[in-house]
Design an enzyme around this catalytic site. Structure first.
Site, short mmCIF file in Angstrom:
data_model
loop_
_atom_site.label_atom_id
_atom_site.label_comp_id
_atom_site.label_asym_id
_atom_site.label_seq_id
_atom_site.Cartn_x
_atom_site.Cartn_y
_atom_site.Cartn_z
N TRP A 45 74.39 9.55 15.56
CA TRP A 45 75.17 8.48 16.20
C TRP A 45 76.55 9.04 16.51
O TRP A 45 76.81 10.20 16.19
CB TRP A 45 75.25 7.24 15.29
CG TRP A 45 75.24 5.98 16.11
CD1 TRP A 45 76.32 5.23 16.47
CD2 TRP A 45 74.10 5.34 16.69
NE1 TRP A 45 75.91 4.15 17.24
CE2 TRP A 45 74.56 4.21 17.40
CE3 TRP A 45 72.71 5.63 16.69
CZ2 TRP A 45 73.70 3.35 18.09
CZ3 TRP A 45 71.86 4.77 17.37
CH2 TRP A 45 72.36 3.66 18.06
N ASP A 46 77.43 8.23 17.08
CA ASP A 46 78.73 8.81 17.42
C ASP A 46 79.67 8.91 16.22
O ASP A 46 80.80 9.36 16.35
CB ASP A 46 79.40 8.09 18.62
CG ASP A 46 79.65 6.62 18.39
OD1 ASP A 46 79.43 6.14 17.27
OD2 ASP A 46 80.08 5.93 19.34
N TRP A 47 79.19 8.52 15.03
CA TRP A 47 79.96 8.76 13.81
C TRP A 47 79.11 9.42 12.73
O TRP A 47 79.52 9.50 11.59
CB TRP A 47 80.54 7.45 13.25
CG TRP A 47 79.62 6.29 13.45
CD1 TRP A 47 79.81 5.25 14.31
CD2 TRP A 47 78.35 6.04 12.80
NE1 TRP A 47 78.73 4.39 14.25
CE2 TRP A 47 77.83 4.85 13.35
CE3 TRP A 47 77.60 6.72 11.84
CZ2 TRP A 47 76.60 4.30 12.96
CZ3 TRP A 47 76.37 6.19 11.45
CH2 TRP A 47 75.88 4.99 12.01
N ASN B 234 71.96 -5.03 18.62
CA ASN B 234 73.33 -4.59 18.89
C ASN B 234 73.44 -4.05 20.32
O ASN B 234 72.86 -3.01 20.64
CB ASN B 234 73.74 -3.49 17.91
CG ASN B 234 75.10 -2.89 18.27
OD1 ASN B 234 76.14 -3.52 18.13
ND2 ASN B 234 75.09 -1.66 18.78
N GLU B 235 74.15 -4.78 21.18
CA GLU B 235 74.57 -4.33 22.52
C GLU B 235 73.47 -4.16 23.54
O GLU B 235 73.70 -3.60 24.61
CB GLU B 235 75.42 -3.04 22.41
CG GLU B 235 76.72 -3.28 21.65
CD GLU B 235 77.66 -2.07 21.58
OE1 GLU B 235 77.26 -0.97 21.97
OE2 GLU B 235 78.81 -2.25 21.14
N GLU C 269 83.45 -6.55 17.36
CA GLU C 269 83.58 -5.08 17.26
C GLU C 269 84.78 -4.63 18.06
O GLU C 269 84.91 -4.99 19.22
CB GLU C 269 82.35 -4.38 17.87
CG GLU C 269 81.31 -3.90 16.90
CD GLU C 269 80.34 -2.92 17.55
OE1 GLU C 269 80.78 -2.01 18.28
OE2 GLU C 269 79.14 -3.06 17.30
#
Length: 858
Positions: free
Chosen positions: A167-169, A435-436, A533
């Protein structure tokens, strides 16, 4: 129980070792010393081979009972991660394909006195790729994560923790393993599989009742009759029901009325900061004619939740806020991601520490984000106990998903299992489908040709509305459901579940990220109904990075620093945000420069999210140009999955970043907030308290060059209204500067707080009149601290010779937290308390302490 020691072997048998269950391959290899810490340096890429292999878990066990005496014997897996063939005594029992499902296999005819059980895993990476290849109908984007994430492809084709493919983190560690409990169950007549309690309040009768649901497997060929007694001693409530269980799997639902006299004395469950989290002990006894008795001991909580979406006077659109026990609650908190790439390392203590840190920062809610896992039972138990409300996503995130028959069947089983498992928890206040994914379609993230859009919209409605929503509504009447986040709530429903613009500030919730505007400027932020968010990145402390790096990595532009940053351009965005308001570090010593950068990223992140959150809080009671009535602020994100730059306020391991200390203040129940508009300074009184208060607003203006205020102002008899945000002060900045002679925007800073009777006091807040890189009169200070022990805590007495912005206390890897950190020090002396999370000493703290303020950055 089949917990404990199993054998684990690689696909070709070249690696064979002992492995703990619950557990996974990575932690087993680590435990046996066959690999190093997977989080060390570049190991996430070095160890890809582990998840590309097919591993097998096996063990022998003796049956502790006479198998002939039992009508039915099951082998039950609470969680298998993810794709596996299950064998007992070389007989294939079945397959697992969903990490979030519970699997029960009938082994009555296969079990012997001594048994050999095998779980043959298939690589999740190759399975997902194969599923994608076989999906001929239409492509299901995205195929792969962006290269910067160094991840694996087609995660949307496997019902597994979505972020385990990167993921981006977070890193890519597509685990394999038996990640939850596994056991043998044997029974003769009937067996209780699920048991849940939900509370309801009947307004007209002013009475509480409970819905007690039990789901059984009945193995006798004829119905079994019996009695069920529900007893809640403290509420003098006892009811007995006669029931009949039909053969097969079925449920009985009992409606228990709380004793009328006691109903008015029932103490409701309240979110953190709004009351107590009272729970009542309840015993449910099943006495069936077959002579087998079951006792269920549980805690029952009473609370109601409504998601209010109604027209607002003077504004187009609808409200979007939560009422708990009839009271509107401003939602304050953050977003939760998995606490580790390896779930077996997430212990009760890990969860307790992170969740307690959320409550200690005045949070009352967390959103369990849809790209992780449905959390373990203990997570929700702790939230029930400390009053953290949960917005619970289903596990779908930032992608489109297939809707073929097998996939939908698996999802339906997953959803009904998770809802049954979790619905007794008062902390869960909302189910959310994904989510999204509504936004992904509405904004066409995946560049789908317009002509094909209909197919994807149909898939979307099939998955989240016709399947997930249907199950949720049939299983749980006690809390609301939304199909996606962000969404326009009822307006999305009206537009066929897919709104034109899910980010519309007049409806529902919004997600908002902007790394190019000035984050100190509140006008950059959306005046939304609910901010679910938003966020900015920072680096974790040096002590956290040090554990997984080597000295050559300690620079902002090292390969390691680039490798850990999974968000495209993230390191540069941080520099740009810092450069707007601070001088960038120029030290000739690369390690000093790296440490200065880390400090500045944390200062910048804290200051940006403070500005944005305060904007959401002061917008709760007003409508301006049709926008406002903001009733929720959940920043992205609470916790970290590994040691890397991210949006988190808690580092991997639980250490508080400066943002988390700021959150303690910007989420305080009583807070004055300042902002500037067209040359005017406005101060609002923001309150989550349940009664109005008459308070004194104290405003102090300091010149950067002196610890004595230039001028002070006390405005008495200021009324701060209960649960609202009201303007309490307004003055033009030029008048203010004139009044405080010798002040200019660059040479002075404003501080203010609210003080009331009986020691009621807000945190001291401040407002910068210019960027700190332009501040005039700031001098390098001599900061010093003395440390002493008092009972279980440590007291740090700080002294300064000049005003010091963003004073940071860091005690390295000593576990614990301070009472305050990252503050503006305007007085010679300040006392800060350290709460240790493990034993330490004055000597250890003194030798580890690093004091930094803004002018220490060179």
């Amino acid at each position: 129980s089949l917990r404990g020691s199993w054998r684990l072997r690689s696909g070709n048998g070249s690696v064979s070792l002992r492995a703990e269950v619950p557990g996974c391959v990575h932690t087993a290899l680590l435990c046996q010393g066959l690999i190093q810490d997977p989080y060390y340096r570049f190991n996430d890429v070095m160890y890809r081979w582990i998840s590309l292999d097919n591993w097998t878990y096996s063990r022998t066990f003796k049956t502790p009972f006479d198998v002939r005496k039992w009508q039915k014997v099951n082998l039950v897996f609470e969680g298998v991660d993810t794709v596996a063939q299950i064998l007992l005594n070389n007989v294939t029992l079945g397959r697992t394909v969903n990490m979030f499902n519970r699997y029960s296999f009938d082994i009555t005819s296969v079990i012997q006195e001594v048994n050999f059980v095998e779980v043959r895993f298939l690589s999740a990476v190759s399975y997902a790729a194969e599923q994608s290849r076989c999906h001929k109908a239409h492509s299901i984007p995205p195929a792969c994560p962006p290269p910067v994430q160094k991840g694996e492809c087609h995660v949307n084709f496997i019902r597994k923790e979505q972020c385990s493919f990167s993921w981006d983190w977070g890193p890519s560690f597509p685990t394999q393993g038996i990640w939850k409990d596994v056991r043998i169950e044997a029974y003769n007549y009937y067996h209780l599989i699920y048991f849940s309690i939900t509370s309801f309040f009947v307004k007209s009768a002013q009475q509480w009742y409970l819905e007690v649901e039990s789901i059984f497997d009945v193995v006798s060929t004829k119905p079994i009759a019996g009695l069920v007694t529900v007893n809640i001693p403290k509420l003098q409530t006892q009811q007995t029901f006669s029931v009949k269980l039909q053969p097969g799997e079925g449920s009985i639902v009992l409606l228990v009325n709380i004793n009328k006299v006691r109903s008015s004395a029932v103490e409701a469950w309240w979110p953190n900061g709004h009351g107590k989290q009272t729970g009542y002990n309840m015993t449910t006894t099943f006495m069936m004619e077959a002579g087998c008795q079951i006792d269920k001991f549980s805690k029952v909580y009473f609370r109601t939740v409504e998601l209010v979406q109604e027209p607002i006077p003077g504004s187009p659109g609808l409200s979007f806020y939560f009422r708990i026990n009839g009271r509107p609650i401003f939602i304050k908190g953050s977003n939760w991601i998995p606490a580790d790439s390896f779930q077996d390392r997430v212990t009760y203590d890990t969860l307790r520490l992170l969740l307690k840190s959320a409550a200690d920062a005045n949070m009352n809610a967390l959103r369990v984000w849809g790209g992780g896992v449905y959390e373990q039972d203990e997570f929700y138990d702790i939230c029930d106990e400390i009053g953290i409300m949960i917005w619970q996503d289903f596990m779908f995130a930032c992608a489109l998903y297939p809707t073929d028959k097998n996939y939908l069947e698996s999802v339906r089983a997953e959803v009904s299992h998770q809802v049954r498992r979790l619905k007794s928890h008062p902390s869960i206040i909302l189910w959310s489908g994904n989510n999204e994914n509504e936004a992904a379609l509405a904004s066409n993230w995946f560049s789908i040709p317009y002509a094909d859009m209909g197919v994807y919209i149909k898939d979307y409605v099939t998955l989240y509305v016709k399947n997930i929503r249907e199950i949720v509504l049939s299983e749980d009447k006690s809390r609301p459901f939304v199909a996606s986040s962000p969404s326009n709530g009822l307006e999305s429903v009206k537009e066929g579940w897919l709104s034109r613009d899910p980010y519309d500030t007049h409806y529902g919730d919004t997600h908002f990220y902007d790394y190019s505007s000035d984050c100190w400027n509140w006008t950059a932020y959306p005046k939304t109904r609910f901010a679910s968010e938003y966020g900015f990145q920072s680096w974790p402390s040096f002590s956290t990075i040090e554990k997984v790096s080597s000295p050559e990595d300690w620079s902002y532009t090292s390969n390691f620093s680039l490798h850990r940053q999974h968000h495209e351009g993230g390191n540069i965005q941080m520099l740009q945000a810092i450069g707007r308001h601070f001088k960038l570090p120029q030290s000739q010593d690369p390690v000093k420069q790296f440490k200065d950068m880390i400090y500045l990223t944390q200062v910048m992140q804290a200051q940006c999210i403070k500005t944005e959150t305060e904007f959401y809080r002061f917008s709760q009671s007003e409508i301006i140009n049709g926008e406002g009535h903001t009733m929720g602020a959940l920043y992205w994100q609470l916790n970290d999955i590994w040691q890397a730059p991210s949006w988190a306020s808690l580092e991997y391991g639980g250490k508080w970043k400066l943002l988390h200390y700021f959150a303690q203040n910007f989420f305080a129940p009583l807070l004055p907030v300042a902002y500037e508009d067209k040359g005017m300074l406005h101060i609002y009184g923001v309150s989550d308290l349940h009664v109005d208060h008459k308070l004194t607003l104290r405003v102090l203006v300091y010149a950067w060059s002196s610890l004595e205020p230039v001028c002070t102002l006390a405005r008495e008899g200021v009324t701060v209204k209960a649960q609202s945000a009201v303007p309490i002060y307004k003055e033009s900045i030029s008048d203010l500067l004139e009044r405080c002679r010798n002040c200019t925007r660059k040479s002075c800073v404003i501080t203010f707080c609210l003080v009331g009777e009986d020691g009621l006091q807000s945190p001291t807040n401040h407002y910068f009149l210019s960027s700190l890189k332009d501040a005039v009169g700031l001098e390098k200070t001599q900061l010093s601290a003395s440390v002493s022990k008092q009972d279980d805590i440590y007291v740090f007495v700080l002294q300064t010779t000049a005003i010091a912005p963003f004073v940071s206390l860091d005690v390295g890897s000593i576990k614990g937290r301070f009472s305050d950190n990252g503050f503006l020090m305007t007085e010679k002396k300040k006392v800060v308390v350290f709460y240790p999370w493990e034993p330490t000493s004055v000597e250890e703290l003194e030798s580890s302490l690093i004091l930094t303020s803004l002018l220490d950055v060179v």
